[in-house]
Structures are given as C-alpha cells and as structure tokens.
Write an enzyme that holds these catalytic residues in place. Structure first.
Site, PDB file in Angstrom:
ATOM      1  N   SER A 107       0.817  -1.217   0.000  1.00 18.39           N
ATOM      2  CA  SER A 107       0.000   0.000   0.000  1.00 18.39           C
ATOM      3  C   SER A 107       0.848   1.263   0.000  1.00 18.39           C
ATOM      4  O   SER A 107       0.320   2.367  -0.043  1.00 18.39           O
ATOM      5  CB  SER A 107      -0.895   0.007   1.235  1.00 18.39           C
ATOM      6  N   THR A 224      -2.054   3.068   3.455  1.00 17.68           N
ATOM      7  CA  THR A 224      -1.214   4.262   3.529  1.00 17.68           C
ATOM      8  C   THR A 224      -0.477   4.158   4.845  1.00 17.68           C
ATOM      9  O   THR A 224      -0.938   3.456   5.744  1.00 17.68           O
ATOM     10  CB  THR A 224      -2.126   5.520   3.573  1.00 17.68           C
ATOM     11  N   THR A 242       1.853   6.994   0.481  1.00 16.08           N
ATOM     12  CA  THR A 242       0.967   5.930  -0.015  1.00 16.08           C
ATOM     13  C   THR A 242       1.191   5.654  -1.498  1.00 16.08           C
ATOM     14  O   THR A 242       1.723   6.506  -2.223  1.00 16.08           O
ATOM     15  CB  THR A 242      -0.502   6.371   0.171  1.00 16.08           C
ATOM     16  N   GLY A 254      -4.825  11.126  -4.282  1.00 16.57           N
ATOM     17  CA  GLY A 254      -5.647  10.941  -3.078  1.00 16.57           C
ATOM     18  C   GLY A 254      -5.430  12.055  -2.074  1.00 16.57           C
ATOM     19  O   GLY A 254      -4.936  13.142  -2.406  1.00 16.57           O
ATOM     20  N   GLY A 278      -9.583   8.600   0.294  1.00 14.84           N
ATOM     21  CA  GLY A 278      -9.040   9.943   0.144  1.00 14.84           C
ATOM     22  C   GLY A 278     -10.040  10.958  -0.342  1.00 14.84           C
ATOM     23  O   GLY A 278     -10.027  12.125   0.086  1.00 14.84           O
TER      24      GLY A 278
HETATM   25  N1  ASP Z   1      -5.840   7.571   1.602  1.00 17.05           N
HETATM   26  C1  ASP Z   1      -5.301   6.828   0.483  1.00 17.05           C
HETATM   27  C2  ASP Z   1      -5.776   7.468  -0.783  1.00 17.05           C
HETATM   28  O1  ASP Z   1      -6.917   7.855  -0.876  1.00 17.05           O
HETATM   29  C3  ASP Z   1      -5.653   5.390   0.458  1.00 17.05           C
HETATM   30  C4  ASP Z   1      -5.669   4.648   1.757  1.00 17.05           C
HETATM   31  O2  ASP Z   1      -5.215   5.125   2.764  1.00 17.05           O
HETATM   32  O3  ASP Z   1      -6.177   3.526   1.802  1.00 17.05           O
HETATM   33  O4  ASP Z   1      -5.013   7.500  -1.711  1.00 17.05           O
END
Ligand code: ASP
Length: 380
Positions: A107, A224, A242, A254, A278
């Site tokens: 991730s 992330t 991430t 994101g 995100g």
């Molecule tokens: N926050 C991250 C994004 O939207 C993805 C995640 O944390 O799962 O890119």
C-alpha cells in the site's frame, strides 16, 4: 517533570537557539544565557517547591510517536531518532522510509499496487510544526521514497506540491535513482484484477485452480502510512505516504499529499493525519478539521470522531457512497497528537489498530470507531 529535567531542557534550549554569524549553531553558553538559565532555575525551584506538576503538564515534555496500524517499525525508528535529539520531521520520515522500501507492504512505496495501467504512482506529504512549512509530491513514478522528495519540495523550493513528470524531474535533479517499483507480486495481482474486470473485455480469466491462492481475491486493497511525532520540546511533525488506491485512474491523486486533508500540523495545537478513502477526506479537509476540533478543546480521539461524524453526514449527499442502512460504505481513519502529547485515533468503521510509541513501549492499540456492524457507536 522533575527539577533536573527542567534544568537540562532549559540548557538544551539555550544552546539550540544561539546562532553564530554564519547561521551555525553555537554550542556554548554566554554570560547572558547563564543569567537566563539562573532565572529558569529560580522558576523551576519555585515550581517544584509548590504543588507538583499535573500529569498533563508532565506529558508536555514527553516524546511520542503514533502511526497507522502498519507503522510499528516506523514508530520504533522515529522514537530512536527522537531520543537522539533528531528533528521530529526527520524522525518520522526515517520511520516511514522503512515501510516505503518494503516490497511486502503493498500500500506504500516500492511494492505498492499499481494504477489501472500497471504503473505504480506514489503520493506523499510532510509537515514541520516549528516552521509551519510543508511539502508534497503526487503521482510520482519510479522513486521508492516519496516522503523524502516531499521534504525536499519543502526545503528546496518555494512550492508546496509537485506532481507527475515535474516531481520526477525534481527528484532526479536531487540525485534520486529511478527504479521500477512494480514487484512481481504486485504485477500478478494487477493482472488478476484485469483478467476479472468484466465479461465484455478481451482478457480471458484464468481458471480458479490456475491462480495462486493469495491472488484469488480481487477485492480492491489499499492503504497508507501516516506517522506523527512530538519531541521533548513539544514540537510536532508528520508525514503521510501511499501508493493510493489500487488500479486507480492514472493521475488520480488521493488525500495523502494534500496538506489539510491527509496531513496537517499546527505547532500550537496538534498534528493529524489519515488513511482510508481519500476522496471523502479531501472534500472535508479532514486533518485540518481534526486539528481545529483539538483547538476547541476536544481530546485527540474525540476530535477524530467529530471529524468522522461530519464526513459521514456530508457523505449522505452522495448516495453511491451509502450502504443499505444509509451509512458510509467506505472506511477512513484519523490519527492525532495534541500539543500536550496526548494522542488518539478513530475509524469510520470498527476496524483494526493504530500504533503508539511513548518512549518506553511500542504497541498496537485498538482504534475507536464511529460505526460497527451498521450501527452508530454509543457516545458517552
Ligand atoms: N488515503 C489513500 C488514498 O486515498 C488510500 C488509503 O489510505 O487507503 O489514496
């Protein structure tokens, strides 16, 4: 805080704030410093002679690092560096670098799952409390440690965010090596996703027994790492990094590299960061909102929960985001530390843990949540 610690801190602070003409730190005490130290000593003896400091005040001089659930090695490293007196931003970046460089974490960084064209695109942001400065990169390809590039954006440019080709050129200009970030494991998962996409494309799905068990699930997978720290001077910093949503549309950015969404630090109040969907976070300036709730006096955990509540209520306006009970179909988590060194985290849905290193112990803690099995959490 005991008397000797207070004295030591005041001496350290005096040393650290003195600069010579060339901008270098002076490491000696002048007569004026000595007098100021004497004043600190008197103040310290006054304080210690009266009632003892409360536990909250004691926390203010306490180093602390927190991170998302995948951050156990990051918090360990960051705390080790904080104890050596490193800047909190350098400490958290060194911590998340371990995860960025780990091909097993799919991730973040190297080994992250790719976009729909099979290309890994990384997002990261950093924020440094004492200077209220930050930097970020988005859709960065071929560089394993986007958090380090984000820090260089902060330090070496007058900008806050570089994306795509420009971010890559900038990284290369600073000596970063281009590498293929797509591991075999991530490539196979991406291929499996493509093969199962639809009945209308030209990809033949493999027979089930031809597929390695770990590739049989094509459920989307994302994640992330967010890591926040407070040092013994109560200075705060944070980083979020991430590979974003797996199989995303190329160029999708994101929340992680968006200051105010995936990360926010106000050195007078606290720091917050996020993992999870995100888009919902960007539309609600999540991490900024968490810090604002802390400014109003909410505890870090309560600030995270209040922010999630607001996001859940705004999401009701987007019906495709709701489950059959009218609740958000997605997960989102916030992590926070306040200026006193208190910490907390919360998740939209009951799910998992976060990590805290308090200088003694590095541990995973159950995360607070807003909803569980379709029900709203009972607030006390
Ligand atoms: N926050 C991250 C994004 O939207 C993805 C995640 O944390 O799962 O890119």
């Amino acid at each position: 805080m005991n008397f000797w610690l207070l004295l030591e801190n005041s001496l350290v602070n005096l040393r650290e704030t003195e600069m010579d003409k060339g901008g270098k730190m002076k490491n000696r005490l002048s007569r004026r410093d000595f007098l100021r130290t004497g004043m600190c000593l008197s103040a310290a003896s006054f304080l210690t002679s009266g009632k003892s400091l409360s536990s909250r005040e004691m926390k203010s001089s306490k180093r602390l690092v927190i991170a998302s659930g995948n951050g156990l090695r990051a918090t360990e490293k960051a705390m080790e560096l904080l104890k050596k007196g490193e800047d909190p931003l350098d400490a958290v970046i060194a911590g998340v670098n371990i995860v960025e460089e780990d091909p097993e974490d799919m991730s973040v960084g190297y080994g992250g799952l790719p976009n729909e064209e099979g290309v890994v695109e990384l997002d990261a942001s950093v924020m440094h409390g004492p200077t209220h400065n930050g930097g970020a990169v988005a859709s960065l390809r071929n560089i394993k440690t986007p958090s380090q590039v984000a820090k260089l954006v902060m330090e070496r440019t007058d900008h806050a965010l570089l994306v795509g080709e420009g971010a890559l050129k900038f990284a290369k200009a600073h000596g970063f090596k281009e590498e293929n970030l797509l591991t075999d494991k991530a490539r196979k998962k991406w291929l499996r996703w493509k093969e199962t996409l639809s009945a209308k494309d030209y990809w033949f799905p493999l027979q089930k027994d031809e597929v390695e068990p770990e590739l049989q699930s094509v459920l989307t997978y994302h994640g992330t790492i967010n890591c926040l720290a407070i040092d013994e001077k109560s200075d705060l910093a944070g980083v979020t990094t991430t590979s974003g949503f797996d199989y995303k549309i190329p160029g999708r950015v994101g929340d992680s590299p968006i200051i105010g969404a995936g990360l926010y630090v106000d050195n007078e109040v606290g720091a917050a960061g996020s993992t999870g969907r995100g888009e919902a976070n960007i539309l609600n300036c999540g991490s900024f909102t968490v810090v604002e709730f802390m400014r109003r006096g909410n505890s870090p955990e309560e600030a995270c929960l209040q922010t999630l509540k607001r996001i859940a209520s705004k999401s009701k306006l987007q019906t495709h985001l709701l489950n059959k009970d009218g609740l958000p179909r997605f997960n989102l988590k916030f992590y926070a530390i306040n200026k006193k060194g208190e910490y907390g985290a919360a998740s939209m849905w009951s799910d998992g843990k976060f990590v805290v290193h308090d200088g003694q112990e590095n541990k995973s803690i159950e995360i607070a949540y807003l909803f569980k099995n379709g029900e709203e959490r009972k607030q006390n």
